[in-house]
Scaffold this motif. Sequence first.
Motif, PDB file in Angstrom:
ATOM      1  N   LYS A  26       0.865  -1.174   0.000  1.00 40.12           N
ATOM      2  CA  LYS A  26       0.000   0.000   0.000  1.00 40.12           C
ATOM      3  C   LYS A  26       0.902   1.224   0.000  1.00 40.12           C
ATOM      4  O   LYS A  26       1.779   1.360   0.859  1.00 40.12           O
ATOM      5  CB  LYS A  26      -0.932  -0.014   1.210  1.00 40.12           C
ATOM      6  N   SER A  27       0.707   2.112  -0.973  1.00 39.44           N
ATOM      7  CA  SER A  27       1.621   3.231  -1.152  1.00 39.44           C
ATOM      8  C   SER A  27       0.865   4.534  -1.353  1.00 39.44           C
ATOM      9  O   SER A  27      -0.165   4.564  -2.041  1.00 39.44           O
ATOM     10  CB  SER A  27       2.525   2.964  -2.364  1.00 39.44           C
ATOM     11  N   LYS A  28       1.387   5.599  -0.752  1.00 40.57           N
ATOM     12  CA  LYS A  28       0.854   6.945  -0.955  1.00 40.57           C
ATOM     13  C   LYS A  28       1.947   7.780  -1.607  1.00 40.57           C
ATOM     14  O   LYS A  28       3.090   7.810  -1.134  1.00 40.57           O
ATOM     15  CB  LYS A  28       0.406   7.559   0.372  1.00 40.57           C
ATOM     16  N   HIS A  29       1.610   8.474  -2.705  1.00 42.53           N
ATOM     17  CA  HIS A  29       2.588   9.175  -3.523  1.00 42.53           C
ATOM     18  C   HIS A  29       2.431  10.688  -3.370  1.00 42.53           C
ATOM     19  O   HIS A  29       1.395  11.253  -3.720  1.00 42.53           O
ATOM     20  CB  HIS A  29       2.415   8.804  -4.994  1.00 42.53           C
ATOM     21  N   SER A  30       3.477  11.349  -2.875  1.00 46.41           N
ATOM     22  CA  SER A  30       3.457  12.801  -2.786  1.00 46.41           C
ATOM     23  C   SER A  30       3.610  13.445  -4.153  1.00 46.41           C
ATOM     24  O   SER A  30       3.114  14.547  -4.388  1.00 46.41           O
ATOM     25  CB  SER A  30       4.577  13.289  -1.850  1.00 46.41           C
ATOM     26  N   PHE A  31       4.322  12.755  -5.060  1.00 45.34           N
ATOM     27  CA  PHE A  31       4.541  13.247  -6.419  1.00 45.34           C
ATOM     28  C   PHE A  31       4.198  12.144  -7.418  1.00 45.34           C
ATOM     29  O   PHE A  31       4.104  10.970  -7.049  1.00 45.34           O
ATOM     30  CB  PHE A  31       5.994  13.684  -6.600  1.00 45.34           C
ATOM     31  N   SER A  32       4.012  12.532  -8.669  1.00 51.48           N
ATOM     32  CA  SER A  32       3.668  11.571  -9.715  1.00 51.48           C
ATOM     33  C   SER A  32       4.663  10.410  -9.708  1.00 51.48           C
ATOM     34  O   SER A  32       5.881  10.609  -9.676  1.00 51.48           O
ATOM     35  CB  SER A  32       3.681  12.253 -11.083  1.00 51.48           C
ATOM     36  N   PHE A  33       4.109   9.197  -9.764  1.00 50.56           N
ATOM     37  CA  PHE A  33       4.951   7.999  -9.675  1.00 50.56           C
ATOM     38  C   PHE A  33       4.175   6.811 -10.220  1.00 50.56           C
ATOM     39  O   PHE A  33       3.011   6.610  -9.865  1.00 50.56           O
ATOM     40  CB  PHE A  33       5.340   7.728  -8.216  1.00 50.56           C
ATOM     41  N   ALA A  34       4.833   6.014 -11.085  1.00 51.79           N
ATOM     42  CA  ALA A  34       4.223   4.794 -11.636  1.00 51.79           C
ATOM     43  C   ALA A  34       2.853   5.110 -12.232  1.00 51.79           C
ATOM     44  O   ALA A  34       2.738   5.962 -13.105  1.00 51.79           O
ATOM     45  CB  ALA A  34       4.159   3.708 -10.571  1.00 51.79           C
ATOM     46  N   GLY A  35       1.791   4.462 -11.725  1.00 53.94           N
ATOM     47  CA  GLY A  35       0.466   4.660 -12.291  1.00 53.94           C
ATOM     48  C   GLY A  35      -0.231   5.934 -11.874  1.00 53.94           C
ATOM     49  O   GLY A  35      -1.317   6.246 -12.379  1.00 53.94           O
TER      50      GLY A  35
END
Length: 233
Positions: A19-28
């Motif tokens: 489970k991941s939360k992205h602060s900046f655009s990443f992967a999908g």
Amino acid sequence: MLMVRKSADRGHADHGWLKSKHSFSFAGYYDPRFMGWGNLRVINEDRIAPGTGFGTHGHKDMEIISYVLEGNLAHKDSMGHIEGLPPGDVQRMSAGSGVMHSEFNHAQGQETHFLQIWIEPSVRGIEPSYEQKAFADADKRGRLRLVASPDGADGSLSLHADARLYAGLLDGAETAELALAPGRKSYVHVVRGAVSVNGTALTGGDAAYLDGETRIQLEQARDAEVLVFDLAS
């Protein structure tokens, strides 16, 4: 200028084991408004289920920092390093001309929670390298402790990038301040708890983008853990 991005507005991904939360655009996750800040390119808050992890994959020309919060992260790379990262340990991997690595949850029956941070390097094509250090809570209590810098100052990790990373633990009446040089950008990521950044209240997962500010003032904290980045524009 100070701009706030709330935790709930981050990108997110749920792969079951991760489970991941992205602060900046990443992967999908892609949002052209959030492609990075200065030379800070990625902050992912990752939670890895027991017995799982990132299989062997490659990187080039990126400074990659892992900041472990809970559990234990097992690292293995093509440079021959096989390490475990417990909470309090910070890892720096300079991908340079190319490196293969894997990261697995090394905590028996427990989720591993960590921050994956990418910073764009000042030089490209260098020989890959690795560094890992432990930073005790006592050294971060009531202050901003330098944990990564271009010159390895104060026993910090050495970055091949024009950036400095500080970590702090603040609660109650504890405060911390960081002076910022002209022309620099800064980014404050609240890992957990609550804290006021230059008079603006933030809670866990929130971030403050700063540009043109002369200082960062942290106060009114409640069991807060904070990362502060001093960045090239």
